[in-house]
Design a protein around this motif. Sequence first.
Motif, short mmCIF file in Angstrom:
data_model
loop_
_atom_site.label_atom_id
_atom_site.label_comp_id
_atom_site.label_asym_id
_atom_site.label_seq_id
_atom_site.Cartn_x
_atom_site.Cartn_y
_atom_site.Cartn_z
N VAL A 1 37.69 39.08 39.17
CA VAL A 1 38.29 39.07 40.40
C VAL A 1 37.37 38.67 41.78
O VAL A 1 37.33 37.83 42.56
N ALA A 2 36.16 39.33 41.41
CA ALA A 2 34.92 39.46 42.54
C ALA A 2 34.48 37.98 42.38
O ALA A 2 34.45 37.37 43.55
N PHE A 3 34.27 37.12 41.30
CA PHE A 3 33.79 35.89 41.18
C PHE A 3 34.99 34.87 41.94
O PHE A 3 34.36 33.98 42.44
N GLY A 4 36.06 35.19 41.40
CA GLY A 4 37.04 34.13 41.98
C GLY A 4 37.26 34.26 43.27
O GLY A 4 37.71 33.19 44.12
N MET A 5 37.02 35.63 43.96
CA MET A 5 37.39 35.54 45.62
C MET A 5 36.14 34.71 46.34
O MET A 5 36.46 34.48 47.54
N ILE A 6 35.18 34.39 45.56
CA ILE A 6 34.20 33.71 46.38
C ILE A 6 34.52 32.61 46.81
O ILE A 6 34.55 32.09 47.97
N GLY A 7 35.21 31.57 45.76
CA GLY A 7 35.81 30.43 46.12
C GLY A 7 37.05 30.41 47.30
O GLY A 7 37.07 29.66 48.11
N ALA A 8 37.76 31.59 47.03
CA ALA A 8 38.95 31.59 48.07
C ALA A 8 38.37 31.99 49.32
O ALA A 8 38.84 31.78 50.30
N SER A 9 37.46 32.92 49.40
CA SER A 9 36.74 33.05 50.82
C SER A 9 36.17 32.06 51.42
O SER A 9 36.28 31.82 52.60
N LEU A 10 35.38 31.28 50.67
CA LEU A 10 34.66 30.07 51.24
C LEU A 10 35.46 28.99 51.51
O LEU A 10 35.51 28.31 52.75
N SER A 11 36.34 28.37 50.63
CA SER A 11 37.05 27.08 50.79
C SER A 11 36.31 25.96 50.96
O SER A 11 35.13 26.13 51.29
N GLN B 1 36.48 48.58 44.25
CA GLN B 1 35.60 48.90 45.19
C GLN B 1 34.24 48.04 44.34
O GLN B 1 33.44 47.54 45.41
N LYS B 2 34.19 48.13 43.06
CA LYS B 2 33.07 47.38 42.40
C LYS B 2 33.04 45.84 42.64
O LYS B 2 32.11 45.13 42.91
N ASN B 3 34.21 45.43 42.58
CA ASN B 3 34.63 44.04 42.78
C ASN B 3 33.93 43.69 44.27
O ASN B 3 33.42 42.55 44.58
#
Length: 485
Positions: A45-55, A269-271
């Motif tokens: 989830v943490a790694f995938g959220m990088i792409g979703a946040s940056l776009s 929270q770790k994510n």
Amino acid sequence: MNSNLILLVITSYFLLLFIISYFTSRKVTQETFFTGDRQSPWFLVAFGMIGASLSGVTFISVPGEVGNSNFYYFQVVMGYTLGYLVIAKVLLPLYYRLNLVSIYAYLEDRFGFWSYKTGAFFFILSRILGSSIRVFLVAGVLQLILFDDWGIPFWVSVLITVSLIWLYTHRGGIKTVVWTDTLQTLFMLMAVGTGIVLVSQDLGIEGAKGLFTSVFEDSRSTIFNWDWQSGTNFFKQFASGAFITIVMTGLDQDMMQKNLTCKNIGDAQKNMLWFTVILVIVNLLFLMLGVLLYQYCEVNNITLPTKTDDLYPMLATEHFSVFAGTVFVLGIIAAAYSSADSTLTALTTSFCFDFLEIERKYPRDKQQKIRKRVHLAFTALMFLVILLFRWINDQSVINSVFIIAGYTYGPLLGLYSFGLFTKRIVKDKVVPFIAVLAPLLAFLVSVNSEQWLFGYRFGFEILILNGALMFLGLWLFSHGKVRGS
């Protein structure tokens, strides 16, 4: 670049996405679409959220904006860290304690029916506009480097774009998105890393030490702006970054839905912790790439495009090697779809739970049919909004995203702040009117701020003013304490 090569890259990329979609959407239930069965590994989830946040906004706009405002954007990024800390310590424990699917259900428990619907409405409005801008940006690049060569009009290329997103998310929902976002983040990071290496080599820069020297001795790498009247003043940018993070991640169903697929609050929270660390580093890399792109233009006497958003696409497709251009195309596609796919899932979730109340009002055999119709309807709506933005956009997209966020997320900021930090009872039926009035007043103050506030100009911190006005309005129409407190 050769259009056939670009088409091959895009086709191969989507084959990968459809393969992932196939495996993640087998034996799915209605709950799987919305919650991923709460079994997602936190690191995924943490790694995938990088792409979703940056776009695509970060991928294209941030490097280009360096030419206008140096590294001032990094002041916003520094504020992100404070915002993510608040999310990890305040909001995530709340959402997990209430076992929420839609995070806006909290507003119904705290305030009532109309507050709940108001919060969900402003999320849908914010996400439709923000995500449409992101897809619009990438669709414009693809139009330039691929579809124009074939005489395909912009509306057709956008239709293809949103249709493909619908195809690989309509069954697996958030479970599919968690895995596809991981792949898309990987391609995005590979693209920015490869871009930095290749441009550095073309400029004759050797090693990491030479790279940092070349970038940080450039005047465009200036990070801090202490001019209090400027819209990019440090304190304005830092505070804006913190509050933008809280509203665009912590109060956003799209981003929180991914976090809520983790097994427990500890994993979530770790994510958030590791996601924050990586995000700061990646944003710095994009800014460094921006400096290198401008240096490349100066060394090679390349005329800068009129819009800064066009700088990276122009260089990648017209001046860089075929390999560098291919990596760019892969990165920009990954950046676009990592944001848009999760948005459609989140919008579907919010509308089904917050407005249709799908679990309360419909039998299980009808829920899936309704959910599919809603998902398709939001896909069509995104298509129309992208076309609308094509007609009216006239500035850097990174600025457009944050300007919109400042006005549409402000009511959410005020609602959640009032709910968490006070125990007063609000007159629920008045809340929708306050939520409309607060952004209007904020806009009025913003356009007249230089005249009224001794030359002060609002930047992204208009969000804070908007939220404060919402908070004040709620206070004026509230009384006493919550029963049982």
